[in-house]
Design an enzyme around this catalytic site. Structure first.
Site: not given
Ligand code: NAD
Length: 484
Positions: A172-173, A235
């Protein structure tokens, strides 16, 4: 520090993500000397290409996305790259990959699956069948992990039948962003915040992830997902976890992930009635964005009756002593008025003011953690208006952003995450039970929405979403933080 030798095998090596993020991020680790001798990148994709043809493509990708290129470093970097053609759908080309990896069983072997999630299962199975998974193997998977709890479980089972949990890196950047790391530092490397970090002192929390872009030619995919699945399930909930979690025992992966999991399990499950009251779905109509006229979502999609949401706002309760009666307001959407992602911690009003009314309004303290466009942390505090002879108060931002002061380049989230993965550090990656717990909270919302007859609320492109989302927070006597 320099990495140990590794083979990083990137499935989807010719895709959009490889072009925009993976190759530029990996290149950045070259001039700083982080890629050790014996670090190789093996790009895999369907197209037949020679190593040199692929290197040309990689060179263009890097030149397009990196500002200051060190030519020597670029040549050293490109020399690490090889290309192998594997067609996952036709199940061909695996022998070539086997030959490329042969003799390197002792080094870290990291597979990065930057392909359609439909391929996660087939790729893992083939890697297993061809004995390509070693003790030192890891696998990274991109979002989305499933479309609901059930399909996420299936994806996890499939990958888990080939890789052990400590080898699986669910990316999950958002967790790799500098400011998100800074949130951890702020909370747990200072004595100032933690005593106030609870229902006694915090009024509410806002998390906004606003985009100005629309679906950009990906309407076909997007229509099967929507903002709740595409943004909130991963996110926004991950950010919420980092704000809300108890102090972990250490930064060890499972310490942090255990605490995040507790938050996900404490999210108040939404009944049908709560979904109606505490969530807002929106869908953008034509309007203006970034100075130009833009089409509405349904026009872009090409069929008139999609109920897919491009905007969500939600009021979320966490059932715990720490957060009792402290709502978390989340909102995210496409084609909004500005591109901004931020977390606002709104502290409570002063219990009592000693100042005369003429001193001015005393705004409650506010901590704003901005993830984009310009990452930074600001604390709004009250001070005496400098120079005024009477006691007049003024709100000023205490800027805790040091990137500019130190004149350092902010590394992209992918740089940190890829190197963490190669080193085997899972702290910033989602564990299986986290993903499944997040879906467990999301599924009932999707379910209740699916029974609603009415379409998502329309909003004009270039605005802050449907007015119902403003009403959602204003009926509680609060307002969305002004992003400008
Ligand atoms: P893309 O469509 O641009 O690239 C897909 C890649 O898969 C290409 O390299 C293609 O050659 C390869 N491929 C397709 N069929 C194949 C086959 N039969 N055999 C072997 N290779 C095949 O996709 P993308 O945008 O790069 O996304 C990759 C993954 O990352 C997806 O899971 C996506 O959901 C995820 N993701 C992408 C972004 C983004 O910004 N692009 C952001 C977040 C997550």
């Amino acid at each position: 520090a320099q990495s140990d030798p590794f083979d990083l095998v990137v499935f989807g090596g010719t895709g959009d993500l490889a072009h925009r993020k993976l190759l530029p991020s990996l290149y950045h680790r070259e001039p700083v000397g982080q890629l050790g001798e014996g670090a190789r990148i093996i790009a895999v994709s369907r197209r037949p290409l020679s190593d040199d043809e692929y290197r040309d493509w990689a060179r263009k990708a890097i030149c397009e996305h990196v500002a200051d290129i060190d030519q020597d470093a670029l040549e050293r970097f490109l020399a690490r790259i090889q290309y192998v053609s594997v067609d996952v759908a036709q199940n061909t080309g695996w022998e070539t990959l086997e030959q490329t990896l042969a003799g390197r069983e002792g080094v870290v072997r990291a597979f990065y699956l930057s392909v359609s999630p439909d391929f996660f299962g087939p790729i893992c199975s083939s890697l297993g069948e061809h004995n390509l998974v070693t003790e030192k193997s890891r696998v990274t998977i991109e979002k989305p992990i499933g479309k609901n709890g059930k399909s996420a479980h299936t994806v996890n089972e499939t990958i888990g039948s080939v890789f052990k949990e400590h080898q699986i890196f669910r990316i999950d950047h958002y967790l790799g962003k500098e400011t998100v790391q800074n949130l951890m530092a702020l909370r747990f490397a200072n004595v100032l915040f933690e005593p106030l970090w609870n229902a006694a002192h915090i009024d509410h929390v806002q998390i906004t992830v606003a985009e100005t872009l629309g679906v950009e030619g990906r309407a076909g995919y997007y229509d099967t997902a929507g903002a709740l699945r595409d943004m909130v399930q991963n996110h926004l909930l991950q950010l919420l976890c980092l704000v809300a979690m108890e102090p972990p025992e250490s930064m060890a992966p499972d310490s942090v992930r255990d605490e995040k999991l507790k938050v996900l399990k404490a999210l108040h499950p939404m009944s049908a009635e709560m979904v109606e009251r505490n969530t807002v779905r929106g869908q953008y109509r034509a309007g203006a964005s970034a100075g130009g006229a833009v089409k509405g979502y349904l026009d872009e999609l090409g069929h008139p009756d999609s109920h897919t949401e491009t905007f969500v706002a939600a009021k979320v309760d966490i059932q715990s002593w720490r957060w009792a009666n402290v709502p978390f307001y989340l909102r995210t959407g496409k084609r909004l008025a500005a591109r901004v992602s931020e977390i606002t911690i709104q502290f409570k009003d002063l219990p009592h003011s000693i100042f005369l009314p003429g001193a001015g309004r005393i705004a409650a303290n506010k901590l704003v953690i901005r993830l984009q466009p310009d990452e930074g942390v600001k604390m709004q505090v009250m001070i005496k208006d400098p120079g005024s002879s009477s006691m007049r108060l003024r709100e000023v931002p205490l800027d805790m952003t040091f990137a500019e002061a130190f004149n350092v380049r902010q590394p992209d989230a992918y740089e940190r995450l890829i190197m963490d993965m190669i080193r085997g550090n899972q702290t910033l990656f989602m564990r299986r039970d986290e993903v499944e717990a997040a879906w467990k909270w999301i599924d009932p919302i999707l379910e209740h929405w699916s029974h609603l007859k009415e379409a998502p609320k329309p909003y004009t492109s270039g605005t802050w979403g449907p007015s119902a989302s403003i009403a959602l927070i204003e009926r509680d006597g609060r307002t969305w933080h002004d992003e400008s």
